[in-house]
Scaffold this active site. Structure first.
Site, mmCIF file in Angstrom:
data_model
loop_
_atom_site.group_PDB
_atom_site.id
_atom_site.type_symbol
_atom_site.label_atom_id
_atom_site.label_comp_id
_atom_site.label_asym_id
_atom_site.label_seq_id
_atom_site.Cartn_x
_atom_site.Cartn_y
_atom_site.Cartn_z
ATOM 1 C CG ASP A 9 -1.991 -1.111 1.169
ATOM 2 O OD1 ASP A 9 -1.977 -1.917 0.232
ATOM 3 O OD2 ASP A 9 -2.816 -1.186 2.101
ATOM 4 C CG ASP A 47 -6.602 -0.011 1.199
ATOM 5 O OD1 ASP A 47 -6.945 -1.179 1.455
ATOM 6 O OD2 ASP A 47 -6.982 0.969 1.879
ATOM 7 C CG HIS A 49 -11.367 0.877 0.331
ATOM 8 N ND1 HIS A 49 -11.410 -0.428 0.747
ATOM 9 C CD2 HIS A 49 -10.427 1.490 1.113
ATOM 10 C CE1 HIS A 49 -10.535 -0.600 1.734
ATOM 11 N NE2 HIS A 49 -9.914 0.536 1.964
ATOM 12 C CG HIS A 53 -15.006 -0.034 1.881
ATOM 13 N ND1 HIS A 53 -14.377 -0.282 3.079
ATOM 14 C CD2 HIS A 53 -15.052 -1.213 1.209
ATOM 15 C CE1 HIS A 53 -14.041 -1.575 3.122
ATOM 16 N NE2 HIS A 53 -14.433 -2.152 1.996
ATOM 17 C CG HIS A 82 -8.536 5.047 3.045
ATOM 18 N ND1 HIS A 82 -9.504 4.797 3.995
ATOM 19 C CD2 HIS A 82 -7.977 3.841 2.756
ATOM 20 C CE1 HIS A 82 -9.518 3.510 4.273
ATOM 21 N NE2 HIS A 82 -8.618 2.894 3.536
ATOM 22 C CE LYS A 107 -4.043 -4.294 1.142
ATOM 23 N NZ LYS A 107 -4.756 -3.325 1.993
ATOM 24 C CB CYS A 152 -2.063 -2.989 5.242
ATOM 25 S SG CYS A 152 -3.799 -2.428 5.102
HETATM 26 C C1 VGL Z 1 -4.612 0.602 5.741
HETATM 27 C C2 VGL Z 1 -6.194 1.469 7.135
HETATM 28 C C3 VGL Z 1 -7.150 1.347 6.157
HETATM 29 C C4 VGL Z 1 -3.174 0.206 5.535
HETATM 30 C C5 VGL Z 1 -5.561 0.455 4.741
HETATM 31 O O1 VGL Z 1 -2.717 0.143 4.369
HETATM 32 O O2 VGL Z 1 -2.491 -0.038 6.556
HETATM 33 N N1 VGL Z 1 -4.935 1.083 6.926
HETATM 34 N N2 VGL Z 1 -6.831 0.835 4.963
HETATM 35 ZN ZN ZN Z 2 -8.321 0.870 3.426
#
Ligand code: VGL
Ligand code: ZN
Length: 198
Positions: A9, A47, A49, A53, A82, A107, A152
């Site tokens: 990410d 990430d 979404h 979401h 996000h 994801k 993550c």
């Molecule tokens: C993440 C919070 C929400 C991450 C992703 O990449 O750690 N944290 N979505």
């Molecule tokens: Zn996320």
């Protein structure tokens, strides 16, 4: 032993100026690029979404970012909106090497389930397919880097160790959100799962 670098990410929304900025998230990019040549396989996660979401605070009346709620699969932190699919925030950091990576795993597409881990959604049962990809490429050892250490990266590393991979998290190439002690808890959980922290 064939080894893969799993880059978690490294997206604009997790870097300074982004919607869910991780302090110093951008400072790891050049170091990640420098390590890419050391691995047989390089995988990026993204990430990704849909708008609205269920992990977004804005999807729940009366809730604010960083509140907790209970979803059918367990407790869930609510985040600022996000990494909405196709947004600038969802794009990889502009300096991340996009030439060498073998695979991008997206994801968090299921509107009802968050997905921190590169291997399973947060229901702990729906797979992303990454395990099968790595096994069919003959990979046994994983080094994980990226954002965020305590969410993550942590979930990905624990799942990978549980699946039987030999897992190292290079903390110098990760940065954390650190919400209510989440970084210390993540380090303890990764160590307990057999992950090597460097
Ligand atoms: C993440 C919070 C929400 C991450 C992703 O990449 O750690 N944290 N979505
Ligand atoms: Zn996320």
């Amino acid at each position: 032993m064939a080894k893969a670098l799993i880059v978690i990410d490294v997206q604009n929304d997790f870097c300074p100026g982004g919607a869910l900025a991780v302090p110093e998230g951008d400072l790891i990019v050049s170091g990640i690029n420098a390590r890419i040549a050391d691995f047989d396989v390089v995988v990026l996660t993204q990430d990704w979404h849909p708008a609205g979401h269920s992990s977004f605070a804005s999807s729940h009346a009366g809730k604010a970012p960083y509140d907790m709620i209970n979803l059918p699969y367990g407790p869930q932190v609510l985040w600022p909106d996000h990494c909405v699919q196709g947004s600038t925030g969802s794009a990889f950091h502009k300096d991340l090497n996009m030439t060498r990576p073998d695979l991008v795993i997206r994801k968090g597409m299921n509107p009802a389930i968050d997905s921190y881990s590169a291997f399973f959604e947060n229901d702990q049962t729906t797979p992303t397919g990454l395990e099968g990809y790595l096994r069919s490429r003959g990979i046994q050892a994983l080094t994980m880097v990226g954002l965020a250490t305590d969410f993550c990266v942590n979930f990905s590393a624990v799942d990978a160790a549980t699946l039987g991979f030999n897992v190292t998290v290079d903390q110098t190439l990760c940065r954390a959100i650190d919400l209510n002690g989440s970084l210390a808890a993540a380090r303890d959980g990764m160590t307990a799962a057999g992950v090597t922290l460097t």
